[in-house]
Motif scaffolding. Structure first.
Motif, PDB file in Angstrom:
ATOM      1  N   UNK A 186       0.813  -1.222   0.000  1.00 40.60           N
ATOM      2  CA  UNK A 186       0.000   0.000   0.000  1.00 40.60           C
ATOM      3  C   UNK A 186       0.838   1.261   0.000  1.00 40.60           C
ATOM      4  N   UNK A 187       1.975   1.215   0.713  1.00 39.35           N
ATOM      5  CA  UNK A 187       2.787   2.430   0.872  1.00 39.35           C
ATOM      6  C   UNK A 187       4.158   2.322   0.215  1.00 39.35           C
ATOM      7  N   UNK A 188       4.598   1.116  -0.031  1.00 38.63           N
ATOM      8  CA  UNK A 188       5.921   0.915  -0.624  1.00 38.63           C
ATOM      9  C   UNK A 188       7.054   0.799   0.378  1.00 38.63           C
ATOM     10  N   UNK A 189       6.793   1.088   1.640  1.00 34.24           N
ATOM     11  CA  UNK A 189       7.840   1.041   2.670  1.00 34.24           C
ATOM     12  C   UNK A 189       8.647  -0.263   2.607  1.00 34.24           C
ATOM     13  N   UNK A 190       9.960  -0.122   2.599  1.00 35.39           N
ATOM     14  CA  UNK A 190      10.816  -1.309   2.715  1.00 35.39           C
ATOM     15  C   UNK A 190      11.144  -1.463   4.193  1.00 35.39           C
ATOM     16  N   UNK A 335       0.495   9.318   0.977  1.00 37.89           N
ATOM     17  CA  UNK A 335       0.313   8.409   2.117  1.00 37.89           C
ATOM     18  C   UNK A 335       1.481   7.425   2.059  1.00 37.89           C
ATOM     19  N   UNK A 336       2.387   7.548   3.047  1.00 41.57           N
ATOM     20  CA  UNK A 336       3.572   6.686   3.031  1.00 41.57           C
ATOM     21  C   UNK A 336       4.752   7.436   2.451  1.00 41.57           C
ATOM     22  N   UNK A 344       6.166   2.440  -5.225  1.00 44.65           N
ATOM     23  CA  UNK A 344       4.724   2.565  -4.976  1.00 44.65           C
ATOM     24  C   UNK A 344       4.446   3.991  -4.525  1.00 44.65           C
ATOM     25  N   UNK A 345       3.514   4.653  -5.211  1.00 46.13           N
ATOM     26  CA  UNK A 345       3.119   6.009  -4.813  1.00 46.13           C
ATOM     27  C   UNK A 345       1.629   5.990  -4.476  1.00 46.13           C
ATOM     28  N   UNK A 346       1.342   6.188  -3.181  1.00 43.90           N
ATOM     29  CA  UNK A 346      -0.044   6.172  -2.715  1.00 43.90           C
ATOM     30  C   UNK A 346      -0.423   7.577  -2.302  1.00 43.90           C
ATOM     31  N   UNK A 347      -1.628   7.985  -2.658  1.00 40.58           N
ATOM     32  CA  UNK A 347      -2.044   9.343  -2.270  1.00 40.58           C
ATOM     33  C   UNK A 347      -3.566   9.465  -2.235  1.00 40.58           C
ATOM     34  N   UNK A 348      -4.003  10.514  -1.563  1.00 42.41           N
ATOM     35  CA  UNK A 348      -5.418  10.880  -1.601  1.00 42.41           C
ATOM     36  C   UNK A 348      -5.479  12.304  -2.151  1.00 42.41           C
ATOM     37  N   UNK A 349      -6.659  12.688  -2.593  1.00 39.40           N
ATOM     38  CA  UNK A 349      -6.855  14.071  -3.054  1.00 39.40           C
ATOM     39  C   UNK A 349      -8.054  14.627  -2.283  1.00 39.40           C
ATOM     40  N   UNK A 350      -7.841  15.785  -1.674  1.00 40.06           N
ATOM     41  CA  UNK A 350      -8.906  16.387  -0.854  1.00 40.06           C
ATOM     42  C   UNK A 350     -10.223  16.465  -1.613  1.00 40.06           C
ATOM     43  N   UNK A 351     -11.252  15.930  -1.004  1.00 38.70           N
ATOM     44  CA  UNK A 351     -12.601  16.114  -1.549  1.00 38.70           C
ATOM     45  C   UNK A 351     -12.940  15.240  -2.751  1.00 38.70           C
ATOM     46  N   UNK A 352     -12.018  14.392  -3.174  1.00 42.04           N
ATOM     47  CA  UNK A 352     -12.331  13.520  -4.327  1.00 42.04           C
ATOM     48  C   UNK A 352     -12.102  12.056  -3.921  1.00 42.04           C
ATOM     49  N   UNK A 353     -13.104  11.231  -4.164  1.00 41.37           N
ATOM     50  CA  UNK A 353     -12.997   9.825  -3.779  1.00 41.37           C
ATOM     51  C   UNK A 353     -11.990   9.112  -4.687  1.00 41.37           C
TER      52      UNK A 353
END
Ligand code: PMP
Length: 416
Positions: A186-190, A335-336, A344-353
């Motif tokens: 989900x985040x790519x963290x090693x 996120x991460x 892995x690049x995880x993100x959210x965008x304000x106000x958009x699902x």
């Protein structure tokens, strides 16, 4: 993220040449050139893998191990060659330590069921982390429930790293199994698995490493890591679906009972008593997924020949570029943000699902994954429902990332 040495390596890769090996990439989706950024879910397959599958079915499809005819011998040899390649790929001591499974999920269920049910007693503790895929949570919950044992969880920090101080505090003589991933889907963290393994061994626990997101991206040396179990899925390593392997230390696999009963895993069967086959066949009941295991070897060879370090360097370049560009977009929250990540690049965008973003990107031919990525506890940790995840492979390019950024800009402006 990218060291100067790895940048030099990355330029050594001829990505355009590599792309030619992946026929699926050369198509339009919804009228646009396909941009495939869902590699953490499954990667695409090069021609060597596709051809190996076709050649097996066209030339030497036969059931393995028991046959004495020519096709059976050829199929057996090809199947067993993959075991030798796998042994080399992760530097196992012996091919007896490589058990073919359908992939990571089945490997974890195998160990949870066989090792867990045999050696876990009431009050024992199993440690997983907040970063885990459901596949590395639920099978252990089965054991915990059945044995009245306890599941403990290593928390993650805001950046998405495992909290090692908290981990140290969780460890005790009650800890019997620690199971964590090498890299987070989900985040790519090693994760610092060598240290995690060392600390677990100091209290006498065995360690299982879920290598689903590491197989195609990181060096794996099970002897150096000293892990007790390690698993990968072929389909995330440019190989076919439905195949993977479990590595287990021989002395552990030997004392574990079989996972499933049937053909292939037995030495002798009578109605009074059945004796079991030697390793690794004891854990390979029934006709295996022969064609996909055979082709898996070509996927591992593809990675080795392309060069794991060069591939990782290229993917890190892409990640760095994407991180810089995407994080600058209005309303985007990464996120991460651990310093060491797979691509892995995880993100959210304000106000958009995330789902809406995924759909609108798909309309532009861009394939990303949206949702909880089978890590609901991790999403709960961040108080979000899900993320948009773009994950990169060796055949991806900066131009494709520009397309993603352009697509995201359009989505954000449109939704405003
Ligand atoms: N663990 C991790 C970290 C994963 O990324 C995945 C696949 N998304 C799994 C486990 C499950 O792997 P598979 O579906 O190949 O069994």
């Amino acid at each position: 993220m990218t060291s100067p040495a790895s940048s030099t390596l990355s330029t050594a890769l001829d990505v355009e040449k590599i792309r030619k090996e992946f026929p699926i990439l050369h198509q339009t989706v919804n009228g646009r050139d396909l941009v495939y950024f869902d590699n953490a879910a499954t990667s695409q397959k090069p021609l060597v893998v596709i051809n190996a599958l076709a050649e097996y079915y066209k030339g030497y499809n036969a059931n393995i191990h028991r046959g004495i005819h020519t096709l059976a011998e050829k199929a057996t040899k090809a199947f067993e060659q993959t075991r030798l390649t796998a042994k080399e790929y992760i530097n196992a001591r012996s091919e007896q330590e490589i058990v073919f499974t359908r992939g990571v999920t089945e490997s974890i269920n195998l160990v949870a069921s066989s090792y867990g049910r045999t050696f876990i007693k009431e009050g024992d503790e199993i440690i997983v982390s907040e970063l885990e895929h459901h596949s590395n949570i639920v099978p252990w919950q089965f054991v915990v429930e059945e044995k009245n044992a306890v599941l403990k969880v290593i928390p993650v920090t805001d950046r998405g790293e495992l909290d090692l101080d908290a981990y140290r505090k969780l460890l005790s003589s009650k800890t019997k199994i620690v199971s964590v991933n090498h890299a987070s889907n989900s985040l790519g963290t090693v994760n610092p698995i060598k240290e995690i393994i060392r600390l677990a061994h100091a209290v006498g626990a065995v360690v299982f490493i879920d290598g689903a997101q590491a197989g195609a991206h990181l060096d794996i040396d099970v002897q150096d890591l000293d892990c007790d179990f390690y698993t990968v899925s072929a389909h995330k390593m440019y190989g076919p679906t439905g195949a993977g392997f479990l590595y287990g230390k021989k002395e552990l696999l030997e004392k574990m009972p079989p996972y499933q009963g049937g053909g292939e895993m037995i030495k002798e069967v009578t109605f009074k008593k059945t004796t079991y086959n030697d390793l690794p066949h004891k854990f390979e009941a029934g006709t295996p997924n022969i064609a996909d295991v055979v082709a898996f070897r070509y996927a591992m060879d593809f990675i080795t020949e392309t060069g794991r370090a060069a591939m990782a360097a290229h993917e890190h370049d892409l990640l760095q570029y994407a991180t810089e560009r995407v994080s600058r977009l209005k309303g985007v929250n990464l996120v991460g943000t651990a310093p060491e990540k797979v691509s892995v690049l995880s993100f959210t965008v304000d106000g958009i699902h995330p789902f809406d973003i995924g759909q609108m990107l798909d309309a532009r031919g861009i394939a990303v994954r949206t949702g909880h990525h089978c890590t609901q506890p991790l999403m709960d940790r961040y108080g979000i429902e899900g993320t948009v995840r773009a994950s990169f492979a060796v055949y991806n390019t900066k131009k494709e990332i520009d397309q993603l950024v352009e697509g995201l800009e359009r989505v954000i402006n449109f939704m405003k």
